[in-house]
Design an enzyme around this catalytic site. Structure first.
Site, PDB file in Angstrom:
ATOM      1  N   HIS A  20      41.805  37.957  50.307  1.00  9.36           N
ATOM      2  CA  HIS A  20      43.130  38.310  49.786  1.00  9.36           C
ATOM      3  C   HIS A  20      43.891  39.270  50.689  1.00  9.36           C
ATOM      4  CE1 HIS A  20      41.588  37.229  45.494  1.00  9.36           C
ATOM      5  NE2 HIS A  20      41.905  36.169  46.204  1.00  9.36           N
TER       6      HIS A  20
ATOM      7  N   GLY B 275      30.114  41.640  41.425  1.00  9.57           N
ATOM      8  CA  GLY B 275      31.257  42.384  40.913  1.00  9.57           C
ATOM      9  C   GLY B 275      32.527  41.585  40.733  1.00  9.57           C
TER      10      GLY B 275
ATOM     11  N   ARG C  59      29.071  43.249  35.705  1.00  5.79           N
ATOM     12  CA  ARG C  59      29.105  43.818  34.351  1.00  5.79           C
ATOM     13  C   ARG C  59      29.987  42.935  33.475  1.00  5.79           C
ATOM     14  NH1 ARG C  59      26.411  48.233  33.483  1.00  5.79           N
ATOM     15  NH2 ARG C  59      26.051  49.804  35.105  1.00  5.79           N
TER      16      ARG C  59
ATOM     17  N   GLN D 158      37.036  39.415  47.744  1.00  4.48           N
ATOM     18  CA  GLN D 158      38.341  39.292  47.100  1.00  4.48           C
ATOM     19  C   GLN D 158      39.075  40.632  47.103  1.00  4.48           C
ATOM     20  OE1 GLN D 158      37.903  36.381  43.446  1.00  4.48           O
ATOM     21  NE2 GLN D 158      35.970  37.488  43.706  1.00  4.48           N
TER      22      GLN D 158
END
Length: 281
Positions: free
Chosen positions: A125, A224, A251, A107
């Protein structure tokens, strides 16, 4: 310095991921979190400030918005252009080289997967290093446009001082007053980064290629990404529909944690490096 206990925990985590993913072919889906160790901030990480990206409708519908965007991009592009792949990018490339990772759907627009050595990459993207004319569809390197913008706006980047770099080669500027925008040198049309904006659809062929990769894979590794936007989340749902093992390394929570066989709340670089070691040692 990493102590023995931390190394043991990291190795155990990597082994659990490997057990879940199996021997492949594993499809990787990456988001901004994999590039933070390269100095590119993410959108929705635990420490990320609120951001309001420009929409496609704003860009195409208002010359003032386009001026504002190109002024910020003229500064932010230089920062992204200097960034280098980190250990997380390199770990995925290592796993592709030994046949474990079949492809990466990213992405991100920073092109760091390719720079790290990954060959099978879908830039979902788009790419920050290309510019497209909305009128004649001509595509040019962003570096060439940088030269033209510098000629039109001499010394602009030097005058802005310290700025906050934002994702997608953007930069937060106090004012863009007086910035001159370049038109297409071939037809005089409107130039746009070859990036999918908010409010714009991902090209259908990229989506179809992504679905084909899900069908050809035996597991999905998400790295991520909070999976907030549908463009990436759809591939997780497709993998779940096919009952593929799904591992999410990120995270913080994601929108698809309930679909995952394993979620790992940790940094991408260190975990991916340890995971690659389990496949390549």
């Amino acid at each position: 310095m990493t102590n023995a206990c931390e190394r043991t925990d990291l190795t155990a985590t990597a082994e659990r991921i490997r057990e879940t993913l199996g021997q492949g072919p594993v499809l990787a889906l990456t988001g901004a979190g994999i590039s933070t160790d390269s100095g590119i901030p993410d959108y929705r990480g635990p420490d990320s400030p609120p951001r309001t990206p420009m929409t496609y409708q704003q860009f195409v519908g208002d010359a003032a918005f386009r001026r504002h965007y190109w002024a910020r991009n003229h500064v932010g592009w230089r920062h992204v252009h200097r960034t280098l792949p980190n250990q997380g990018h390199r770990a995925l490339a290592r796993m592709e080289a030994v046949g474990v990772v079949s492809a990466v759907i990213t992405q991100n627009v920073d092109t760091l997967h390719g720079a790290a050595g990954s060959r099978a990459v879908i830039d979902l993207h788009g790419r920050y290093d290309r510019v497209v004319c909305l009128d004649c569809s001509r595509v040019i390197p962003r570096e060439r446009l940088a030269e033209r913008l510098s000629e039109l706006n001499p010394g602009f980047s030097d005058r802005v001082g310290d700025i906050e770099i934002a994702p997608d080669a953007d930069a937060a500027l106090a004012t863009t007053e007086g910035f001159r925008v370049a038109d297409c040198s071939a037809c005089g049309g409107v130039l746009k980064p070859d990036i999918v904006y908010f409010g714009e659809n991902v090209p259908p062929e990229r989506v179809r290629r992504g679905y084909r990769l899900v069908e050809e894979s035996t597991a999905l590794l998400v790295v991520g990404s909070s999976l907030t936007v549908l463009s990436g989340r759809r591939f997780v749902k497709a993998a779940a529909d096919r009952h593929l093992p799904i591992v999410i390394l990120n995270r913080g929570e994601t929108r698809c944690d309930a679909l995952a066989d394993l979620t790992v709340d940790a940094g991408c670089s260190e975990v991916l490096t340890a995971l690659a070691d389990t496949y390549t040692r």
